[in-house]
Design a protein around this motif. Structure first.
Motif, mmCIF file in Angstrom:
data_model
loop_
_atom_site.group_PDB
_atom_site.id
_atom_site.type_symbol
_atom_site.label_atom_id
_atom_site.label_comp_id
_atom_site.label_asym_id
_atom_site.label_seq_id
_atom_site.Cartn_x
_atom_site.Cartn_y
_atom_site.Cartn_z
ATOM 1 N N LEU A 119 -0.441 59.301 11.390
ATOM 2 C CA LEU A 119 -0.349 58.622 12.696
ATOM 3 C C LEU A 119 -0.462 57.106 12.587
ATOM 4 C CD1 LEU A 119 -2.476 60.790 15.142
ATOM 5 C CD2 LEU A 119 -0.034 60.353 15.249
ATOM 6 N N TYR B 201 5.599 52.211 12.805
ATOM 7 C CA TYR B 201 6.910 52.820 13.042
ATOM 8 C C TYR B 201 8.067 51.893 12.671
ATOM 9 C CZ TYR B 201 7.105 50.281 17.506
ATOM 10 O OH TYR B 201 7.123 49.316 18.477
ATOM 11 N N TYR C 246 8.512 61.546 11.602
ATOM 12 C CA TYR C 246 7.484 62.283 12.324
ATOM 13 C C TYR C 246 6.117 61.738 11.944
ATOM 14 C CZ TYR C 246 4.575 66.356 13.657
ATOM 15 O OH TYR C 246 3.618 67.181 14.178
ATOM 16 N N PHE C 247 5.377 61.252 12.957
ATOM 17 C CA PHE C 247 4.016 60.778 12.771
ATOM 18 C C PHE C 247 3.074 61.912 13.164
ATOM 19 C CE2 PHE C 247 6.634 57.077 13.510
ATOM 20 C CZ PHE C 247 6.315 56.308 12.406
ATOM 21 N N LYS C 248 2.513 62.537 12.166
ATOM 22 C CA LYS C 248 1.719 63.755 12.340
ATOM 23 C C LYS C 248 0.225 63.435 12.289
ATOM 24 C CE LYS C 248 1.320 68.399 10.343
ATOM 25 N NZ LYS C 248 1.391 69.086 11.598
ATOM 26 N N ASP C 249 -0.513 64.160 13.089
ATOM 27 C CA ASP C 249 -1.969 64.034 13.114
ATOM 28 C C ASP C 249 -2.555 64.773 11.911
ATOM 29 O OD1 ASP C 249 -4.576 63.571 13.870
ATOM 30 O OD2 ASP C 249 -4.579 65.070 15.466
ATOM 31 N N TYR D 276 9.266 60.979 16.226
ATOM 32 C CA TYR D 276 8.425 62.045 16.758
ATOM 33 C C TYR D 276 6.987 61.722 16.411
ATOM 34 C CZ TYR D 276 12.793 64.528 17.334
ATOM 35 O OH TYR D 276 14.053 64.874 17.716
ATOM 36 N N GLN D 277 6.099 62.091 17.323
ATOM 37 C CA GLN D 277 4.700 61.746 17.115
ATOM 38 C C GLN D 277 3.816 62.784 17.797
ATOM 39 O OE1 GLN D 277 3.787 57.869 18.628
ATOM 40 N NE2 GLN D 277 1.631 58.026 18.201
ATOM 41 N N ASP D 278 2.723 63.150 17.163
ATOM 42 C CA ASP D 278 1.700 63.941 17.838
ATOM 43 C C ASP D 278 1.029 63.000 18.835
ATOM 44 O OD1 ASP D 278 2.449 65.969 16.161
ATOM 45 O OD2 ASP D 278 0.651 65.885 14.915
ATOM 46 N N THR D 279 1.040 63.386 20.106
ATOM 47 C CA THR D 279 0.667 62.481 21.191
ATOM 48 C C THR D 279 -0.317 63.142 22.140
ATOM 49 O OG1 THR D 279 2.892 61.513 21.072
ATOM 50 C CG2 THR D 279 1.632 61.062 23.060
#
Length: 186
Positions: free
Chosen positions: A24, A28, A36-39, A80-83
């Protein structure tokens, strides 16, 4: 014919790039579109849930939901990102609902996470504001412990005119404008 088919599949698989996954905290600007920015470190999980606090004789309930792999689109960047998304309900001292976003779809709540600061146990959000974007600004949630978070909301200034905000628009700021308001997990 069978060999040509197999060769085509092999070449096609090499030409397709797999989606790149990053933590995360990655900038970017430094990664290709549709990354994809993953947690990966579960930084967001402690904030998920329903939280309550009292402020100025009002009961404020916030609900924080996590959406994995949410598409974020900026002018020149798509990823894409965990949000986290935050919805709220505010009740007066008689228990009457003053304002609520709980009935909105999660991703249309108007308050979403934009960054994490793991060393500070903090997640930053952007609030799009109410009518005419009135009250837009920053919301920070800081994890105190497993059952408490601190809230900070700082609205930005807005100049309202009849041209950019029609008569009858609701220009009330409902969110608690304060720092260090402690919410308790329900």
């Amino acid at each position: 014919m069978k060999n040509i088919f197999l060769l085509s599949i092999i070449l096609l698989s090499f030409s397709c790039k797999a989606q790149q996954t990053y933590p995360l905290s990655t900038d970017y600007d430094a990664v290709p579109n549709y990354s994809y920015f993953k947690d990966t470190n579960n930084e967001l999980i402690p904030f998920v849930g329903t939280w309550k606090a009292m402020f100025d004789n009002k009961e404020i309930t916030i609900k924080v939901d996590k959406i994995d792999h949410h598409l974020v689109e900026y002018v020149n960047h798509k990823f894409y990102q965990d949000t986290l998304f935050l919805r709220y309900i505010i009740k007066n001292s008689q228990g009457t609902v003053i304002k609520s976003t709980m009935n909105l779809p999660i991703t249309q709540s108007g308050i979403k996470s934009i960054g994490t600061f793991p060393n500070e146990n903090l997640v930053s959000f952007v609030y799009q504001g109410g009518d005419c974007r009135y009250g837009w600004g920053d919301v920070d949630l800081k994890l105190v412990d497993a059952t408490h978070i601190k809230w900070r909301y700082q609205p930005e200034g807005v100049i309202l005119t009849n041209k950019n905000c029609p008569n009858g628009a609701d220009t009330t700021i409902y969110l608690p404008e304060t720092s260090n308001l402690v919410f308790t997990k329900q």
